[in-house]
Design a protein around this motif. Structure first.
Motif, short mmCIF file in Angstrom:
data_model
loop_
_atom_site.label_atom_id
_atom_site.label_comp_id
_atom_site.label_asym_id
_atom_site.label_seq_id
_atom_site.Cartn_x
_atom_site.Cartn_y
_atom_site.Cartn_z
N GLY A 256 0.83 -0.96 0.00
CA GLY A 256 -0.05 0.02 0.04
C GLY A 256 0.83 1.22 -0.10
N GLY A 257 0.22 2.24 0.00
CA GLY A 257 1.10 3.63 0.00
C GLY A 257 1.13 4.29 1.23
N TYR A 258 1.51 5.09 1.31
CA TYR A 258 1.81 6.06 2.73
C TYR A 258 1.51 7.22 2.71
N ARG A 259 1.30 8.05 3.97
CA ARG A 259 1.16 9.44 4.04
C ARG A 259 2.38 9.70 5.25
N PHE A 260 2.61 11.21 5.36
CA PHE A 260 3.47 11.49 6.23
C PHE A 260 3.04 12.87 6.81
N MET A 261 3.78 13.07 7.95
CA MET A 261 3.22 14.38 8.51
C MET A 261 4.04 15.78 8.18
N ARG A 262 3.53 16.63 7.71
CA ARG A 262 4.18 17.77 7.21
C ARG A 262 5.28 18.17 8.14
N GLY A 263 6.08 18.77 7.75
CA GLY A 263 7.30 19.35 8.87
C GLY A 263 8.48 19.13 8.53
N PRO A 264 9.53 19.94 9.50
CA PRO A 264 11.16 19.53 9.18
C PRO A 264 11.65 18.44 9.13
N LEU A 270 13.06 13.55 3.20
CA LEU A 270 12.88 13.44 1.62
C LEU A 270 13.96 14.08 0.82
N GLY A 271 14.70 15.01 1.49
CA GLY A 271 15.61 15.92 0.95
C GLY A 271 16.94 14.95 0.91
N ASN A 272 17.09 14.09 1.89
CA ASN A 272 18.23 13.08 1.73
C ASN A 272 17.98 11.90 0.71
N LYS A 303 8.69 16.59 -1.04
CA LYS A 303 9.39 17.39 0.07
C LYS A 303 8.98 18.90 0.02
N SER A 304 8.49 19.11 -1.16
CA SER A 304 7.78 20.78 -1.22
C SER A 304 6.54 20.51 -0.37
N ASP A 305 5.74 19.36 -0.46
CA ASP A 305 4.59 19.14 0.16
C ASP A 305 4.82 19.09 1.49
N ALA A 306 5.97 18.61 2.09
CA ALA A 306 6.39 18.35 3.35
C ALA A 306 6.40 19.91 4.12
#
Length: 478
Positions: A256-264, A270-272, A303-306
């Motif tokens: 399945g897919g996944y979602r994540f908590m926006r923030g640093p 995601l930047g890494n 990453k932009s969404d985060a």
């Protein structure tokens, strides 16, 4: 002795006792530092708690009411122990298995962990045997049995192979840690820092993977008609669970897919990932380079969404925000043939099971997975993925419901007064129907486990339902 002397001595003793009492007088409990920490917790929930929306609208938790109740309990507490109990109660009432308050450890506990590299390897970390306690179970004696207890249950002419996975990481098996120390020439009596511990864990995980494959082969050689994997009480572990699931079925599993908590935290993560994908593309074959750059672009968008904030304030009033609280994670390969990815250093970046040496379908016959209310986190992912892909029948009771947990160390918040560390989950794993995996796994065949039953009682009711499960997977009585 005269009455006058007795009176004089009594007066002196009273003065001494009174003075001592004054010297050791306990200060009255001050709730203020605890209330400050509670306010800090509330803010952390707004900023970091990925399951906030689920808690309010699925769990139907009155978050404002729960925090208000905790505040009242702290204000009326008599001591620090009462206040701490109020904090612990708050997390229990929310009912999220990955919500944790880690209270400061004593100096002695820290010292023990620093000296003994195997302190965290404890059989208590894993789930107890259930299927192996069934009356007609005969154990299988192999070199791998210390890590994966296994055996055969015979029902008439039907032979059911059983393998226990106590935990989806090596932490429930001290023998693996001791063997790692020897293999890596790490002195058992010297302190072991984080780098040292990581080496031990990596070695132990590789060995665990090898032993699992060996035990599956041993059960196949025992001429079994079906395989039952016991993950009752298994509290989770690493993403090895996804590799293990794929070894147990010829069906190419789709995640399945996944979602994540926006923030640093996820901006950094995601930047890494984006940087690693672009770096891998530089030396990749032309056909792989285009794919890796495509994945890197997807990651850059995530990453932009985060970095885009969505205010959680409406949740405290039982309302939804106008924005999407969570962001969608980039999913590169939901299923894959490991043979096509083997030998490519970037493979784990795009398909996490490739962190481990596995082959699909080592077991290709009927598969049953035994779960209970202690089955949580990665073990729920294991059972849920097999169920969603119609690759196994799940039997037992509704699992704990922990869902996805903490990535790369999570997003800890250290409370400024008590020093307790609050950990909230930062990711959401999605089932095939798009639901949050924190809802747990509902078995296909329900077994009447009771909350207070020990493993032996569970084994009795499990065995009574096993014929039904075998019929459901096509293993008929003979």
């Amino acid at each position: 002795m005269s009455g006058r002397w007795i009176a004089a001595i009594a007066a002196v003793m009273f003065t001494v006792v009174a003075g001592s009492a004054a010297a050791i007088e306990v200060k009255p409990f001050d709730p203020k530092p605890w209330l400050e920490d509670l306010a800090q917790m509330r803010q952390a929930f707004s900023d970091k708690y990925v399951n906030f929306e689920w808690a309010v609208f699925e769990r139907q938790a009155d978050m404002s009411g729960l925090f208000a109740d905790t505040q009242k309990r702290v204000e009326t507490a008599s001591n620090d122990a009462d206040a701490r109990a109020a904090f612990d109660r708050l997390l229990r009432r929310i009912g999220d298995g990955h919500l944790e308050l880690q209270w400061p450890k004593s100096g002695a506990t820290k010292l023990a962990a620093a000296i003994d590299a195997c302190t965290n390897y404890d059989p208590a970390n894993g789930g107890a045997l259930v299927a192996a306690l069934a009356q007609c179970y005969v154990s299988l004696d192999t070199p791998q049995s210390a890590i994966f207890p296994a055996g055969v249950i015979t029902l008439g002419q039907r032979r059911v192979g059983v393998i226990k996975i106590a935990e989806f990481d090596p932490s429930a098996t001290p023998v693996l840690c001791r063997e790692a120390l020897a293999a890596l020439s790490i002195p058992a009596e010297k302190p072991c820092n984080d780098t040292c511990s990581a080496r031990i864990d990596a070695w132990a995980q590789v060995r665990m993977n090898e032993d699992f494959i060996g035990q599956i082969e041993a059960l196949k050689a025992a001429r079994i008609d079906a395989l039952l994997v016991d993950v009752a009480g298994n509290g989770g572990g690493t993403e090895w669970s996804a590799a293990a699931a794929r070894m147990l079925t010829p069906i190419r599993l789709k995640s399945g897919g996944y979602r994540f908590m926006r923030g640093p935290h996820w901006v950094r993560k995601l930047g890494n990932l984006e940087n690693n994908l672009r770096k891998a593309a530089e030396s990749a074959a032309p056909e792989d380079r285009a794919l890796l750059l495509k994945f890197a672009d997807q990651t850059a968008q995530s990453k932009s969404d985060a970095a885009t904030h969505c205010d959680a304030a409406p949740f405290w009033e039982g309302k939804r925000p106008a924005c999407s609280f969570l962001a969608e994670g980039p999913v590169f390969l939901q299923s894959a043939d490991p043979a096509t990815l083997r030998g490519k250093s970037w493979a784990p970046l795009v398909f996490s099971p490739m962190e481990y040496q596995y082959s699909e379908g080592i077991w290709r016959g009927p598969l049953i997975v035994l779960v209970d209310s202690g089955t949580a986190s990665a073990s729920e992912g294991f059972a849920g993925e097999l169920q969603d892909n119609h690759a196994a029948l799940i039997m037992g009771e509704h699992t704990y419901g922990a869902g996805c947990g903490h990535t790369d160390g999570g997003t800890p918040t250290t409370l400024k007064n008590t020093g307790a560390v609050l950990q909230v989950p930062d990711c959401v794993a999605l089932r095939a129907d798009g639901s949050n995996a924190i809802g747990g796994v509902v078995p296909d065949v329900l077994v009447g486990f009771r909350r207070m039953d020990g493993p032996r009682l569970k084994a009795v009711v499990f065995l009574a339902k096993l014929p039904e499960a075998l019929e459901r997977v096509g293993v008929q009585a003979r």
